[in-house]
Scaffold this motif. Structure first.
Motif, short mmCIF file in Angstrom:
data_model
loop_
_atom_site.label_atom_id
_atom_site.label_comp_id
_atom_site.label_asym_id
_atom_site.label_seq_id
_atom_site.Cartn_x
_atom_site.Cartn_y
_atom_site.Cartn_z
N LYS A 39 -32.05 18.40 40.59
CA LYS A 39 -31.13 17.31 39.89
C LYS A 39 -30.59 16.24 40.86
O LYS A 39 -30.16 16.77 41.91
CB LYS A 39 -29.87 18.24 39.04
CG LYS A 39 -28.97 18.93 40.13
CD LYS A 39 -28.03 19.55 39.27
CE LYS A 39 -26.88 20.30 40.10
NZ LYS A 39 -26.25 21.25 39.56
N ILE A 82 -31.58 24.53 33.67
CA ILE A 82 -30.07 25.19 33.89
C ILE A 82 -28.81 24.51 33.40
O ILE A 82 -27.78 25.19 33.83
CB ILE A 82 -30.23 25.39 35.50
CG1 ILE A 82 -29.90 24.19 36.29
CG2 ILE A 82 -31.47 26.21 35.90
CD1 ILE A 82 -29.90 24.23 37.56
N MET A 203 -26.36 30.56 44.29
CA MET A 203 -26.72 29.15 44.61
C MET A 203 -26.53 29.05 45.84
O MET A 203 -26.60 30.06 46.76
CB MET A 203 -25.71 28.14 43.85
CG MET A 203 -25.29 28.66 42.36
SD MET A 203 -24.85 27.52 41.15
CE MET A 203 -23.33 26.93 42.14
N SER A 204 -26.38 27.79 46.33
CA SER A 204 -26.49 27.66 48.17
C SER A 204 -25.64 28.46 48.68
O SER A 204 -25.69 28.88 49.63
CB SER A 204 -26.25 26.17 48.18
OG SER A 204 -27.43 25.24 47.73
N ARG A 219 -30.84 30.05 42.21
CA ARG A 219 -31.09 28.47 41.94
C ARG A 219 -30.41 27.73 42.98
O ARG A 219 -29.26 27.60 43.17
CB ARG A 219 -30.45 28.24 40.69
CG ARG A 219 -30.78 28.99 39.39
CD ARG A 219 -29.86 28.84 38.20
NE ARG A 219 -28.52 28.75 38.44
CZ ARG A 219 -27.52 29.87 38.30
NH1 ARG A 219 -28.08 31.02 38.18
NH2 ARG A 219 -26.24 29.62 38.60
N VAL A 220 -31.33 27.31 43.99
CA VAL A 220 -30.58 26.56 45.09
C VAL A 220 -30.84 25.12 45.19
O VAL A 220 -32.21 24.80 45.12
CB VAL A 220 -31.21 27.25 46.30
CG1 VAL A 220 -30.50 26.56 47.78
CG2 VAL A 220 -30.82 28.81 46.41
N GLY A 221 -29.91 24.41 45.24
CA GLY A 221 -30.02 22.77 45.41
C GLY A 221 -29.63 22.48 46.85
O GLY A 221 -30.74 22.04 47.88
N SER A 222 -28.46 22.15 46.94
CA SER A 222 -27.98 21.34 48.29
C SER A 222 -28.36 22.10 49.57
O SER A 222 -28.65 21.31 50.66
CB SER A 222 -26.60 21.07 48.20
OG SER A 222 -25.82 22.56 48.08
N ARG A 228 -25.71 16.27 46.78
CA ARG A 228 -25.98 15.27 45.76
C ARG A 228 -24.86 14.10 45.44
O ARG A 228 -23.92 14.34 45.74
CB ARG A 228 -26.01 15.93 44.34
CG ARG A 228 -27.01 17.06 44.21
CD ARG A 228 -26.84 17.80 42.96
NE ARG A 228 -25.80 18.64 43.12
CZ ARG A 228 -25.75 19.91 43.47
NH1 ARG A 228 -26.89 20.31 43.83
NH2 ARG A 228 -24.75 20.78 43.36
C1 LIG Z 1 -26.64 22.35 40.58
C2 LIG Z 1 -26.70 23.60 40.12
C3 LIG Z 1 -27.09 24.80 41.15
C4 LIG Z 1 -27.32 24.41 42.40
O1 LIG Z 1 -26.19 24.26 43.37
P1 LIG Z 1 -26.20 24.17 44.71
O2 LIG Z 1 -24.77 24.69 45.06
O3 LIG Z 1 -26.52 22.64 44.94
O4 LIG Z 1 -27.21 25.16 45.29
C5 LIG Z 1 -27.39 26.20 40.57
N1 LIG Z 1 -27.02 26.30 39.19
C6 LIG Z 1 -26.51 25.61 38.32
C7 LIG Z 1 -26.31 26.12 36.91
C8 LIG Z 1 -26.33 24.25 38.70
O5 LIG Z 1 -25.87 23.56 37.84
#
Ligand SMILES: *Cc1c(COP(=O)(O)O)cnc(C)c1O
Length: 232
Positions: A39, A82, A203-204, A219-222, A228
């Motif tokens: 995202k 998500i 998550m991260s 679920r890993v983003g940053s 972001r």
């Molecule tokens: C944005 C998001 C993530 C990822 O978060 P990070 O801290 O960037 O890894 C995971 N789950 C959900 C529901 C999110 O909205």
């Protein structure tokens, strides 16, 4: 460093963290699927991630997700929705999402089913559980005592396949405690539907605690894509 090198480095660190956490928990690394949360990042990053072996991507806003899915339809990615789901967008999300992690109320079941049927697809569904027992934040997710009823609603739909549960650790809570509670709710759901074995958690910042508590999807983003920038 090129963007490709940045993403490769973030992925390598994250995959190593997952492997280490699985080892510490006595679990096999292939029990945990990494969903890379893209995202707010451009489709070009998803193309690079795909080249680096990523097959599961997570998005949280319908319009952005739909546009990226349309642009990247040829890659054969698995799309995970998500984010918070508006009832009036649910049918449209079910047209492209392979997995919806955020089903938190019964009123989403009919539009999701309709959207899936219209596209001739079956959509995997996770029930989002609100683990914030003290209601510190606005609610997102069903309360643990509502989950069994919601599971029955999903099980009654032929277009939806109940796969398990999802949660975000509440801010300020101990993630280990929160994810242990989620594991209890997951057991209740599995008792209703033995195939509902997925636990989307971590998550991260807390994937280790999630894997220790049994997460099957993180679920890993940053940690992979960087911070972001909102509001753009
Ligand atoms: C944005 C998001 C993530 C990822 O978060 P990070 O801290 O960037 O890894 C995971 N789950 C959900 C529901 C999110 O909205």
């Amino acid at each position: 460093m090129s963007r490709r090198e940045e993403l490769a480095a973030g992925l390598a660190v994250t995959r190593e963290r997952i492997a280490t956490a699985c080892g510490a928990a006595g679990r096999s690394g292939d029990e945990v699927t990494l969903v890379v949360v893209t995202k707010f990042f451009p489709a070009s990053d998803i193309v690079l991630l795909h080249e680096l072996g990523v097959r599961d991507v997570g998005e949280s806003r319908h319009q952005e997700a739909e546009a990226k899915h349309h642009e990247l339809a040829g890659l054969g990615l698995r799309w995970h929705f998500i984010g918070g789901l508006q009832t009036n967008k649910a049918a449209a999300v079910a047209a492209y999402a392979d997995v919806v992690h955020s089903v938190d109320r019964a009123s989403l079941v009919a539009p999701l089913s309709k959207g899936a049927a219209r596209s001739g697809r079956t959509v995997d569904v996770l029930l989002q559980v609100d683990l914030d027992e003290e209601r510190r934040q606005g609610r997102s997710g069903a309360r643990p005592d509502e989950v069994a009823g919601l599971a029955e609603e999903v099980l009654a739909s032929r277009q939806l396949r109940l796969r398990g549960v999802m949660a975000v650790a509440p801010l300020g809570a101990d993630p280990g405690v929160a994810f242990a509670r989620l594991a209890e709710v997951a057991r209740e759901v599995r008792a209703l539907s033995p195939g509902a074995t997925w636990i989307s958690a971590g998550m991260s910042g807390d994937l280790e605690q999630a894997i220790a508590a049994g997460a099957t999807h993180v679920r890993v983003g940053s940690a992979i894509l960087g911070s972001r920038v909102y509001g753009g």
